[in-house]
Design a protein around this motif. Sequence first.
Motif, PDB file in Angstrom:
ATOM      1  N   ILE A  39       0.982  -1.464  -0.044  1.00  0.00           N
ATOM      2  CA  ILE A  39       0.397  -0.372   0.076  1.00  0.00           C
ATOM      3  C   ILE A  39       0.784   1.602   0.027  1.00  0.00           C
ATOM      4  O   ILE A  39       0.312   2.550  -0.521  1.00  0.00           O
ATOM      5  N   PRO A  40       1.281   1.558   0.729  1.00  0.00           N
ATOM      6  CA  PRO A  40       2.702   2.654   0.602  1.00  0.00           C
ATOM      7  C   PRO A  40       3.759   2.206  -0.203  1.00  0.00           C
ATOM      8  O   PRO A  40       4.316   3.413  -0.205  1.00  0.00           O
ATOM      9  N   GLN A  41       3.955   1.728  -1.197  1.00  0.00           N
ATOM     10  CA  GLN A  41       5.002   1.118  -1.553  1.00  0.00           C
ATOM     11  C   GLN A  41       6.273   1.591  -1.466  1.00  0.00           C
ATOM     12  O   GLN A  41       7.260   2.706  -1.482  1.00  0.00           O
ATOM     13  N   SER A  42       6.781   0.449  -0.337  1.00  0.00           N
ATOM     14  CA  SER A  42       8.534   0.919  -0.404  1.00  0.00           C
ATOM     15  C   SER A  42       9.114   0.477  -0.599  1.00  0.00           C
ATOM     16  O   SER A  42       9.004  -0.718  -1.436  1.00  0.00           O
ATOM     17  N   LEU A  43      10.145   0.724  -0.645  1.00  0.00           N
ATOM     18  CA  LEU A  43      11.129   0.282  -1.829  1.00  0.00           C
ATOM     19  C   LEU A  43      12.374   0.257  -0.562  1.00  0.00           C
ATOM     20  O   LEU A  43      12.968   1.473  -0.316  1.00  0.00           O
ATOM     21  N   PRO A  44      12.951  -0.923  -0.396  1.00  0.00           N
ATOM     22  CA  PRO A  44      12.370  -2.144  -1.304  1.00  0.00           C
ATOM     23  C   PRO A  44      11.086  -2.734   0.035  1.00  0.00           C
ATOM     24  O   PRO A  44      11.483  -1.643   0.829  1.00  0.00           O
ATOM     25  N   GLY A  45      10.335  -3.422  -0.414  1.00  0.00           N
ATOM     26  CA  GLY A  45       9.368  -3.265   0.463  1.00  0.00           C
ATOM     27  C   GLY A  45       9.679  -4.342   1.805  1.00  0.00           C
ATOM     28  O   GLY A  45       8.713  -4.229   3.095  1.00  0.00           O
ATOM     29  N   SER A  46      10.250  -5.271   2.213  1.00  0.00           N
ATOM     30  CA  SER A  46      11.366  -5.601   3.104  1.00  0.00           C
ATOM     31  C   SER A  46      11.389  -5.207   4.309  1.00  0.00           C
ATOM     32  O   SER A  46      11.396  -4.641   4.936  1.00  0.00           O
ATOM     33  N   LYS A  47      11.664  -3.406   4.150  1.00  0.00           N
ATOM     34  CA  LYS A  47      11.610  -2.381   4.587  1.00  0.00           C
ATOM     35  C   LYS A  47      10.870  -2.157   5.800  1.00  0.00           C
ATOM     36  O   LYS A  47      10.738  -1.923   7.053  1.00  0.00           O
ATOM     37  N   MET A  48       9.458  -3.022   5.794  1.00  0.00           N
ATOM     38  CA  MET A  48       8.496  -3.131   6.222  1.00  0.00           C
ATOM     39  C   MET A  48       7.949  -4.658   7.698  1.00  0.00           C
ATOM     40  O   MET A  48       7.125  -4.526   7.411  1.00  0.00           O
ATOM     41  N   ALA A  49       9.435  -4.874   6.962  1.00  0.00           N
ATOM     42  CA  ALA A  49       9.036  -6.616   8.172  1.00  0.00           C
ATOM     43  C   ALA A  49       9.809  -5.637   9.595  1.00  0.00           C
ATOM     44  O   ALA A  49       9.380  -6.154  10.734  1.00  0.00           O
ATOM     45  N   SER A  50      10.264  -4.203   9.748  1.00  0.00           N
ATOM     46  CA  SER A  50      10.481  -3.449  10.748  1.00  0.00           C
ATOM     47  C   SER A  50       9.071  -3.648  11.135  1.00  0.00           C
ATOM     48  O   SER A  50       8.723  -3.155  12.915  1.00  0.00           O
ATOM     49  N   ALA A  51       8.165  -3.547  10.914  1.00  0.00           N
ATOM     50  CA  ALA A  51       6.652  -3.681  11.310  1.00  0.00           C
ATOM     51  C   ALA A  51       5.434  -4.467  11.954  1.00  0.00           C
ATOM     52  O   ALA A  51       4.673  -4.586  12.367  1.00  0.00           O
ATOM     53  N   GLY A  52       6.100  -5.981  11.783  1.00  0.00           N
ATOM     54  CA  GLY A  52       5.736  -7.002  11.470  1.00  0.00           C
ATOM     55  C   GLY A  52       6.067  -8.220  10.317  1.00  0.00           C
ATOM     56  O   GLY A  52       6.510  -7.473   9.141  1.00  0.00           O
ATOM     57  N   ALA A  53       6.285  -9.404  10.824  1.00  0.00           N
ATOM     58  CA  ALA A  53       6.837 -10.441   9.942  1.00  0.00           C
ATOM     59  C   ALA A  53       5.432 -10.413   8.361  1.00  0.00           C
ATOM     60  O   ALA A  53       6.306 -10.954   7.961  1.00  0.00           O
ATOM     61  N   ASP A  54       4.163 -10.473   8.717  1.00  0.00           N
ATOM     62  CA  ASP A  54       3.541 -10.496   7.876  1.00  0.00           C
ATOM     63  C   ASP A  54       3.157  -9.233   6.203  1.00  0.00           C
ATOM     64  O   ASP A  54       2.432  -8.855   6.417  1.00  0.00           O
ATOM     65  N   TRP A  55       4.519  -8.449   6.677  1.00  0.00           N
ATOM     66  CA  TRP A  55       4.169  -7.214   5.352  1.00  0.00           C
ATOM     67  C   TRP A  55       3.888  -7.547   4.240  1.00  0.00           C
ATOM     68  O   TRP A  55       3.480  -6.741   3.769  1.00  0.00           O
ATOM     69  N   ARG A  56       3.965  -8.997   3.775  1.00  0.00           N
ATOM     70  CA  ARG A  56       4.321  -9.229   2.534  1.00  0.00           C
ATOM     71  C   ARG A  56       2.166  -9.482   2.229  1.00  0.00           C
ATOM     72  O   ARG A  56       1.686  -8.949   1.517  1.00  0.00           O
ATOM     73  N   THR A  57       1.495  -9.772   3.593  1.00  0.00           N
ATOM     74  CA  THR A  57       0.450  -9.502   3.214  1.00  0.00           C
ATOM     75  C   THR A  57      -0.459  -8.894   4.192  1.00  0.00           C
ATOM     76  O   THR A  57      -1.969  -9.119   3.806  1.00  0.00           O
ATOM     77  N   ASN A  58      -0.422  -8.366   5.098  1.00  0.00           N
ATOM     78  CA  ASN A  58      -0.914  -7.445   5.444  1.00  0.00           C
ATOM     79  C   ASN A  58      -1.029  -6.616   5.644  1.00  0.00           C
ATOM     80  O   ASN A  58      -0.347  -5.789   6.153  1.00  0.00           O
ATOM     81  N   PRO A  59      -2.313  -5.926   5.008  1.00  0.00           N
ATOM     82  CA  PRO A  59      -2.546  -4.098   5.150  1.00  0.00           C
ATOM     83  C   PRO A  59      -2.439  -3.362   6.869  1.00  0.00           C
ATOM     84  O   PRO A  59      -1.686  -2.115   6.160  1.00  0.00           O
ATOM     85  N   GLU A  60      -2.918  -4.126   7.645  1.00  0.00           N
ATOM     86  CA  GLU A  60      -2.139  -3.047   9.154  1.00  0.00           C
ATOM     87  C   GLU A  60      -1.106  -3.076   8.729  1.00  0.00           C
ATOM     88  O   GLU A  60      -0.605  -1.982   9.673  1.00  0.00           O
ATOM     89  N   THR A  61      -0.452  -3.919   8.905  1.00  0.00           N
ATOM     90  CA  THR A  61       1.244  -3.836   8.912  1.00  0.00           C
ATOM     91  C   THR A  61       2.026  -2.946   8.308  1.00  0.00           C
ATOM     92  O   THR A  61       3.023  -2.112   8.161  1.00  0.00           O
ATOM     93  N   GLN A  62       1.685  -2.871   6.569  1.00  0.00           N
ATOM     94  CA  GLN A  62       2.000  -2.180   6.105  1.00  0.00           C
ATOM     95  C   GLN A  62       1.885  -0.467   6.334  1.00  0.00           C
ATOM     96  O   GLN A  62       2.269   0.406   5.972  1.00  0.00           O
ATOM     97  N   ILE A  63       0.615  -0.262   6.484  1.00  0.00           N
ATOM     98  CA  ILE A  63      -0.291   1.100   6.364  1.00  0.00           C
ATOM     99  C   ILE A  63       0.710   1.358   8.229  1.00  0.00           C
ATOM    100  O   ILE A  63       1.510   2.276   8.147  1.00  0.00           O
ATOM    101  N   LYS A  64       0.596   0.912   9.169  1.00  0.00           N
ATOM    102  CA  LYS A  64       1.739   1.151  10.307  1.00  0.00           C
ATOM    103  C   LYS A  64       2.910   1.357  10.112  1.00  0.00           C
ATOM    104  O   LYS A  64       3.339   2.436  10.024  1.00  0.00           O
ATOM    105  N   TRP A  65       3.928   0.608   9.513  1.00  0.00           N
ATOM    106  CA  TRP A  65       4.628   0.754   8.784  1.00  0.00           C
ATOM    107  C   TRP A  65       4.581   2.368   7.863  1.00  0.00           C
ATOM    108  O   TRP A  65       5.821   2.972   7.781  1.00  0.00           O
TER     109      TRP A  65
END
Length: 176
Positions: free
Chosen positions: A125-151
């Motif tokens: 959703i936030p177009q993280s570059l790279p996407g793996s940065k979102m792992a800091s918000a949760g291990a489920d960053w690939r599939t969980n919109p809430e984790t992506q939004i938090k990040w």
Amino acid sequence: MGFFFVASLVMVSAVDPYSGTMASAATVQVVESVDQEYQQLEIVAVEGEGFARGSFEVVTGAGIAKLFVNGAPYPTPGSAKEIALKLVYAKDWDYNQYSCLVKLWERESNWRWNALNSSSGAYGIPQSLPGSKMASAGADWRTNPETQIKWGIGYISGRYGSPCGALAHSNEHNWY
């Protein structure tokens, strides 16, 4: 000839008594000069959920960028946008900031949790570059919109101060 002239004046007055007559004191309205107070516009912060007319302007950023943002419709319960609204309020941002976030992420990913930019590799959703940065918000960053939004909200807060600041940057540079 004089007879016809006088007769025509009498007939005009009889048919239309107001034509050709001078204004009398009874028909004149007198308006006294009144000192008028002109309206003054003052912009003040207002508590609440934004502007009722559906849009607002924001001036923000170091370069003073002017934005026009439509007020976002209230999100569907259980949707990614509702999650975002709750997190926006948790940051003590108002509904206007939510509207900027909606506009920004509609442009970036159309709010798809699995959005992938094939040229850059940006993800989510936030177009993280790279996407793996979102792992800091949760291990489920690939599939969980809430984790992506938090990040994404944390990233925006840290880098731009607010969603409207991020949107202003995105409008100027085509990325945020």
